[in-house]
Design a protein around this motif. Structure first.
Motif, PDB file in Angstrom:
ATOM      1  N   TYR A 103      -1.293  -0.517  -1.559  1.00 31.14           N
ATOM      2  CA  TYR A 103      -0.360   0.595  -1.357  1.00 31.14           C
ATOM      3  C   TYR A 103      -1.025   1.911  -1.724  1.00 31.14           C
ATOM      4  O   TYR A 103      -1.960   1.963  -2.523  1.00 31.14           O
ATOM      5  N   ARG A 104      -0.528   2.948  -1.088  1.00 25.25           N
ATOM      6  CA  ARG A 104      -1.061   4.282  -1.284  1.00 25.25           C
ATOM      7  C   ARG A 104      -0.097   5.097  -2.133  1.00 25.25           C
ATOM      8  O   ARG A 104       1.098   4.786  -2.220  1.00 25.25           O
ATOM      9  N   THR A 105      -0.599   6.133  -2.767  1.00 26.48           N
ATOM     10  CA  THR A 105       0.205   7.010  -3.616  1.00 26.48           C
ATOM     11  C   THR A 105       0.158   8.434  -3.061  1.00 26.48           C
ATOM     12  O   THR A 105      -0.642   8.749  -2.178  1.00 26.48           O
ATOM     13  N   LEU A 106       0.999   9.309  -3.587  1.00 25.36           N
ATOM     14  CA  LEU A 106       1.039  10.687  -3.079  1.00 25.36           C
ATOM     15  C   LEU A 106      -0.333  11.354  -3.190  1.00 25.36           C
ATOM     16  O   LEU A 106      -0.787  12.045  -2.278  1.00 25.36           O
ATOM     17  N   VAL A 107      -0.986  11.127  -4.317  1.00 25.42           N
ATOM     18  CA  VAL A 107      -2.296  11.713  -4.603  1.00 25.42           C
ATOM     19  C   VAL A 107      -3.166  10.580  -5.134  1.00 25.42           C
ATOM     20  O   VAL A 107      -2.667   9.590  -5.659  1.00 25.42           O
ATOM     21  N   THR A 108      -4.489  10.696  -4.987  1.00 20.64           N
ATOM     22  CA  THR A 108      -5.378   9.693  -5.557  1.00 20.64           C
ATOM     23  C   THR A 108      -6.666  10.359  -6.016  1.00 20.64           C
ATOM     24  O   THR A 108      -6.782  11.591  -6.015  1.00 20.64           O
ATOM     25  N   PHE A 109      -7.634   9.539  -6.436  1.00 19.92           N
ATOM     26  CA  PHE A 109      -8.926  10.049  -6.881  1.00 19.92           C
ATOM     27  C   PHE A 109      -9.991   9.720  -5.850  1.00 19.92           C
ATOM     28  O   PHE A 109      -9.910   8.724  -5.150  1.00 19.92           O
ATOM     29  N   LYS A 110     -11.007  10.562  -5.782  1.00 16.41           N
ATOM     30  CA  LYS A 110     -12.122  10.307  -4.880  1.00 16.41           C
ATOM     31  C   LYS A 110     -12.778   8.964  -5.199  1.00 16.41           C
ATOM     32  O   LYS A 110     -12.801   8.535  -6.351  1.00 16.41           O
ATOM     33  N   ALA A 111     -13.315   8.325  -4.180  1.00 13.19           N
ATOM     34  CA  ALA A 111     -14.016   7.055  -4.358  1.00 13.19           C
ATOM     35  C   ALA A 111     -15.494   7.330  -4.577  1.00 13.19           C
ATOM     36  O   ALA A 111     -16.333   7.103  -3.709  1.00 13.19           O
ATOM     37  N   GLU A 112     -15.819   7.842  -5.765  1.00  7.46           N
ATOM     38  CA  GLU A 112     -17.209   8.160  -6.104  1.00  7.46           C
ATOM     39  C   GLU A 112     -17.426   7.907  -7.592  1.00  7.46           C
ATOM     40  O   GLU A 112     -16.511   8.047  -8.397  1.00  7.46           O
ATOM     41  N   SER A 124       1.383  -0.567   2.366  1.00  7.72           N
ATOM     42  CA  SER A 124       1.155   0.716   3.035  1.00  7.72           C
ATOM     43  C   SER A 124      -0.331   1.043   3.025  1.00  7.72           C
ATOM     44  O   SER A 124      -0.743   2.106   3.480  1.00  7.72           O
ATOM     45  N   GLY A 125      -1.134   0.122   2.489  1.00  6.25           N
ATOM     46  CA  GLY A 125      -2.570   0.315   2.386  1.00  6.25           C
ATOM     47  C   GLY A 125      -3.331  -0.431   3.458  1.00  6.25           C
ATOM     48  O   GLY A 125      -2.750  -0.934   4.423  1.00  6.25           O
ATOM     49  N   PRO A 126      -4.645  -0.557   3.316  1.00  3.19           N
ATOM     50  CA  PRO A 126      -5.465  -1.157   4.376  1.00  3.19           C
ATOM     51  C   PRO A 126      -5.372  -2.678   4.462  1.00  3.19           C
ATOM     52  O   PRO A 126      -5.831  -3.262   5.441  1.00  3.19           O
ATOM     53  N   TYR A 127      -4.780  -3.327   3.445  1.00  7.45           N
ATOM     54  CA  TYR A 127      -4.667  -4.783   3.465  1.00  7.45           C
ATOM     55  C   TYR A 127      -3.231  -5.203   3.166  1.00  7.45           C
ATOM     56  O   TYR A 127      -2.465  -4.461   2.554  1.00  7.45           O
ATOM     57  N   LYS A 128      -2.889  -6.410   3.600  1.00  5.62           N
ATOM     58  CA  LYS A 128      -1.584  -6.995   3.316  1.00  5.62           C
ATOM     59  C   LYS A 128      -1.792  -8.402   2.774  1.00  5.62           C
ATOM     60  O   LYS A 128      -2.858  -9.014   2.957  1.00  5.62           O
ATOM     61  N   LYS A 136       1.814   4.236   8.182  1.00  8.02           N
ATOM     62  CA  LYS A 136       2.736   3.142   8.506  1.00  8.02           C
ATOM     63  C   LYS A 136       2.573   1.968   7.549  1.00  8.02           C
ATOM     64  O   LYS A 136       1.514   1.760   6.955  1.00  8.02           O
ATOM     65  N   TYR A 137       3.654   1.194   7.459  1.00  6.45           N
ATOM     66  CA  TYR A 137       3.631  -0.060   6.711  1.00  6.45           C
ATOM     67  C   TYR A 137       3.014  -1.170   7.560  1.00  6.45           C
ATOM     68  O   TYR A 137       2.720  -0.980   8.746  1.00  6.45           O
ATOM     69  N   GLU A 138       2.907  -2.335   6.965  1.00  8.45           N
ATOM     70  CA  GLU A 138       2.296  -3.468   7.644  1.00  8.45           C
ATOM     71  C   GLU A 138       3.082  -3.942   8.862  1.00  8.45           C
ATOM     72  O   GLU A 138       2.527  -4.638   9.720  1.00  8.45           O
ATOM     73  N   ASP A 139       4.368  -3.575   8.974  1.00  7.10           N
ATOM     74  CA  ASP A 139       5.146  -3.960  10.158  1.00  7.10           C
ATOM     75  C   ASP A 139       5.199  -2.853  11.204  1.00  7.10           C
ATOM     76  O   ASP A 139       5.898  -2.971  12.215  1.00  7.10           O
ATOM     77  N   VAL A 167      -5.516  -9.838   3.950  1.00  5.81           N
ATOM     78  CA  VAL A 167      -6.104  -9.621   5.275  1.00  5.81           C
ATOM     79  C   VAL A 167      -5.776  -8.201   5.710  1.00  5.81           C
ATOM     80  O   VAL A 167      -4.971  -7.516   5.091  1.00  5.81           O
ATOM     81  N   ARG A 168      -6.386  -7.774   6.795  1.00  9.81           N
ATOM     82  CA  ARG A 168      -6.205  -6.383   7.220  1.00  9.81           C
ATOM     83  C   ARG A 168      -4.759  -6.085   7.612  1.00  9.81           C
ATOM     84  O   ARG A 168      -4.086  -6.893   8.256  1.00  9.81           O
ATOM     85  N   ASN A 169      -4.309  -4.907   7.216  1.00 11.33           N
ATOM     86  CA  ASN A 169      -3.064  -4.346   7.721  1.00 11.33           C
ATOM     87  C   ASN A 169      -3.419  -3.577   8.994  1.00 11.33           C
ATOM     88  O   ASN A 169      -4.000  -2.488   8.929  1.00 11.33           O
ATOM     89  N   GLU A 170      -3.119  -4.164  10.137  1.00 13.33           N
ATOM     90  CA  GLU A 170      -3.551  -3.578  11.411  1.00 13.33           C
ATOM     91  C   GLU A 170      -2.886  -2.235  11.693  1.00 13.33           C
ATOM     92  O   GLU A 170      -3.323  -1.489  12.581  1.00 13.33           O
ATOM     93  N   HIS A 171      -1.858  -1.895  10.928  1.00 12.19           N
ATOM     94  CA  HIS A 171      -1.175  -0.614  11.134  1.00 12.19           C
ATOM     95  C   HIS A 171      -1.703   0.487  10.209  1.00 12.19           C
ATOM     96  O   HIS A 171      -1.238   1.631  10.289  1.00 12.19           O
ATOM     97  N   TRP A 172      -2.649   0.145   9.335  1.00 12.09           N
ATOM     98  CA  TRP A 172      -3.292   1.177   8.514  1.00 12.09           C
ATOM     99  C   TRP A 172      -4.214   2.003   9.404  1.00 12.09           C
ATOM    100  O   TRP A 172      -5.037   1.465  10.141  1.00 12.09           O
TER     101      TRP A 172
END
Length: 582
Positions: free
Chosen positions: A90-99, A235-239, A134-137, A252-257
Motif C-alpha cells: 500500500y501507498r501513503t500520502l507521502v513517502t521517502f526516497k528509495a536511496e 494500492s501498491g505494486p503487489y497484491k 488504482k487498487y488491485e481490482d 504477485v503483481r498488482n496489474e493495476h499499479w
C-alpha cells in the motif's frame, strides 16, 4: 542464540571481529537515519547499494524467523514491517526516497501530488491525490479511503498502530473509530481527490507524519476488522496471492499499479515469497552458502551474532552483508508501575548494574553495535549521544549495590521477557545484574507475538527488551512515545513499555511540542533526555546496526536509513531472474 555460554560466544565473536574489522577500536557515532555522521569503518557495506541494478522478473524469496506482527496499515508500526507494507502492498500520502544515506531521508509525494499545503498557522493541512492511482481490482483510490483508515486507527480492536492521528487531530476525545458508523469531523474530504486534516495545534512536520501506514487507503467496503491483517487490499505494486500465517506469504503483481504515478517503487521481481518460521542460524547458513534458490534470497530478521565468524573474516561473504545504522536506541524497560521499579533508587541502581559491554558482544560485537549512553539516538542529538551519568561501559556493580542498599533492596528477583532471538542479550543482562545481587528469570516469547505480549498490561513482566526508532528525524517522534504516561494503553501499548508516568515530564513534553522554533525544540528534547536519565525509567543499552545477508543473485539491495537499516523493498531485485525459483 544457542544455549552455549555467553563467555564462549564472546570469545568466538571477538576473534572473528579482530579478523574482519582489524584496526577498528570502536564505532564512529552517527546515524544514517538523518544522514548524519560518518560510516562505521567496522561495519560492512554501510551506505552502499549491493549487486548493481536489478533485472525485471523472477521470484525474490525472503527468509524469516517470524510472521508479520500486523500488515493492516492501521496497525503496522514495527520495523521492518512498515518498510515491507508501504513499499509493496500500500501507498501513503507521502513517502521517502528509495536511496541509501542522507538522500533516503528526503520526503517525496506518493499518493499525493505534493507534500501537502499548510494553512491556519500550520493547524490545517490539505493534500490532493494524484489521478490514475488504482487498487488491485482496478477501482480508483479515493480521499475518503485515506480518511477511513485514519479513523480505523482509533478503533480499540485494531491495536498496535501509530497514534499520531490521536495526538494531532482535533476533536478526537472519546472517538472509537468508524466500525460503529461514527466519523471524524477533523478529517474532511470535499471531493474524491482532496483530503483536509484539522489539527489541535500547529504541526510543521505533518508532511513527514503522512509517510506512516495510517495514511494509506482502506476502502470501507473491504473492512474486515481484525481479519484485515490477513488480506490488506492493495494500492501498491503487489497484491497478496496467498497467506498461510506463520508459514508463507506470496505476493504477485498488482496489474493495476501504474508506475507512471509512482516515482519511488521499481517493482523489479514478478513475485515475492516470504518463508516464515525458520531458525535464525538456519537462515544465515542458507544465505551464506547461496546454493540454488537460496542465491535469490534476502533475510528479514537480523543475522545471528554467532554467525559473525562465518561472515566477517571472509571477504566474499562479508561483501553480501548490509550493516546500516538503525538510528534507534535499544533499552531495558523497567516496569515502573509496581515494585521494585516504582522506586527511583532501584531504577538508578539498574543503570549501574548492567554490563553493556557484554550486551554489545551478545549483539554481534563492536562491528554491529555500540554502547548507548542516553535515550535519544545520535541522529536526534547532534550526531552523538550525551553521557550525563558517566557510567563505565561494563557497569559499576559496587555503586549499584550501594543504591540498592539505600533503597532497602539488597537482593532482588525480577523477570525479563525477550523475543526468542534476543536470548543471548538477555543472558548477558542476567549475568551483569547478578554481580549486584539481582537475580533475573528469563522468559522468551515468539517474535511474532512479542509486542502483543509486552503491550498488554495484564502480561507485562518486570523488565522487557526493545528499541525505539524515530519515525522521522525529530525528537517529537521519540521522547513522547517512550516517556509520556498519557500514551499508555491497557492493550496494544507501544513505546512506553516502562509504564512511566511523571507529571513534570508530561508538562515539559507539552511545552516543547508547542514550540514554533524547530531548533529551540530540538535542544529542549536533548535537555529533557538528560533529565529523564536522572529519573531512570529504563536503561539505554545499545545503538545497533542492521546486519542483513543477501544472496549472490540479489541486486539493488541497501539498508534504508529511515526504516532502521532494513532492505528497501521498493528497489531490490535479482541479477538474473532465470536463476530464481518459485
Amino acid at each position: 542464540m544457542t544455549k552455549r555460554t555467553q563467555l564462549a560466544l564472546a570469545t568466538a565473536l571477538v576473534a572473528a571481529l579482530a579478523v574482519g574489522a582489524s584496526g577498528c577500536s570502536g564505532t564512529t557515532k552517527g546515524s544514517a537515519g538523518a544522514g548524519a555522521g560518518a560510516a562505521n569503518p567496522a561495519a560492512a557495506n554501510d551506505g552502499k547499494i549491493l549487486g548493481g541494478t536489478p533485472v525485471k522478473g523472477g521470484t525474490l524469496t525472503v527468509l524469516s524467523n517470524q510472521d508479520f506482527a500486523h500488515l493492516d496499515p492501521a496497525r503496522n508500526w514495527t520495523m521492518p514491517t512498515m518498510d515491507f507494507g508501504t513499499r509493496l502492498l500500500y501507498r501513503t500520502l507521502v513517502t521517502f526516497k528509495a536511496e541509501p544515506g542522507k538522500a533516503g531521508s528526503e520526503l517525496v509525494p506518493d499518493l499525493a501530488t505534493d507534500l501537502g499545503t499548510p494553512s491556519n498557522g500550520g493547524r490545517t493541512w490539505t493534500f490532493t491525490l494524484k489521478e490514475g492511482v488504482k487498487y488491485e481490482d482496478g477501482t480508483p483510490v479515493r480521499a475518503q479511503d485515506i480518511k477511513y483508515n485514519v479513523e480505523r486507527s482509533f478503533a480499540p480492536d485494531l491495536t498496535g498502530g501509530p497514534d499520531y492521528a490521536a495526538q494531532y487531530l482535533a476533536g478526537t476525545e472519546g472517538y472509537k473509530g468508524p466500525l460503529q458508523g461514527q466519523h471524524l469531523d477533523s478529517v474532511k474530504t470535499p471531493d474524491d481527490r482532496t483530503i483536509v486534516f484539522e489539527l489541535k495545534r500547529p504541526v510543521a512536520e505533518f508532511s513527514a507524519t503522512a509517510t506512516l501506514p495510517t495514511f494509506a487507503p482502506v476502502p470501507q467496503s473491504q473492512e474486515k476488522g481484525t481479519q484485515y491483517d490477513a488480506r490488506p487490499f492493495s494500492s501498491g505494486p503487489y497484491k497478496i496471492e496467498s497467506y498461510d500465517r506463520d508459514k508463507k506469504l506470496v505476493l504477485v503483481r498488482n496489474e493495476h499499479w501504474d508506475p507512471g504515478t509512482d516515482t519511488v517503487r521499481k517493482a523489479y521481481p514478478d513475485k515475492f515469497v516470504v518463508v516464515m518460521g525458520l531458525k535464525g542460524g538456519q537462515i544465515d547458513d542458507r544465505i551464506i552458502a547461496g546454493e540454488g534458490a537460496d542465491a535469490s534470497t534476502v533475510q528479514y530478521s537480523d543475522m545471528r551474532p554467532e554467525s559473525a565468524p562465518k561472515v566477517l573474516p571472509k571477504p566474499e561473504v562479508k561483501a553480501r552483508l548490509l550493516a546500516e545504522s538503525q538510528g534507534c536506541t535499544e533499552m531495558l524497560h523497567l516496569n515502573n508501575s509496581r515494585a521494585p521499579f516504582d522506586d527511583p533508587k532501584v531504577r538508578q541502581a539498574m543503570q549501574y548494574a548492567v554490563d553493556k559491554e557484554a550486551v554489545v558482544t551478545a549483539g554481534g560485537g563492536p562491528a554491529l553495535n555500540e554502547v548507548a549512553t542516553a535515550y535519544l539516538p545520535p541522529a536526534l542529538s547532534g550526531g552523538k549521544q550525551a553521557d550525563t551519568l558517566k557510567i563505565p561501559p561494563a557497569g559499576d556493580p559496587a555503586k549499584a549495590k550501594e543504591l540498592l542498599k539505600a533503597a532497602g533492596k539488597e537482593t532482588l528477583k525480577v523477570s525479563l521477557s525477550v523475543s526468542t532471538g534476543d536470548k543471548g542479550k538477555a543472558e548477558a543482562i542476567q549475568q551483569g545484574l547478578s554481580r549486584a545481587g539481582i537475580e533475573v528469570v528469563i522468559d522468551t516469547v515468539d517474535p511474532g507475538a512479542y509486542y502483543d505480549v509486552i503491550g498488554d498490561l495484564s502480561t507485562t513482566p518486570d523488565m522487557t527488551l526493545s528499541g525505539w526508532c524515530p519515525d522521522y528525524p525529530s525528537g517529537s517522534t521519540w521522547i513522547p512515545f517512550v516517556f509520556d504516561g498519557r500514551t499508555i494503553k491497557e492493550k496494544g501499548n507501544q513505546g512506553n513499555y516502562s509504564q512511566f508516568r511523571d507529571e513534570e515530564v508530561m508538562k515539559r513534553i507539552d511545552e516543547i511540542n508547542a514550540m514554533a522554533d524547530a531548533q529551540q525544540a530540538n535542544q529542549a528534547w536533548i535537555d529533557l533526555d538528560a533529565a529523564l536519565m536522572a529519573k531512570s525509567p529504563n536503561v539505554p543499552l545499545l545503538l545497533e546496526r542492521k546486519p542483513l545477508l543477501i544472496g549472490t543473485n540479489i541486486a539493488g539491495a541497501f539498508g534504508h536509513p529511515v526504516w532502521t537499516g532494513t532492505i528497501d523493498y521498493a528497489t531490490v531485485g535479482l541479477k538474473d531472474p532465470s536463476k530464481s525459483q518459485g
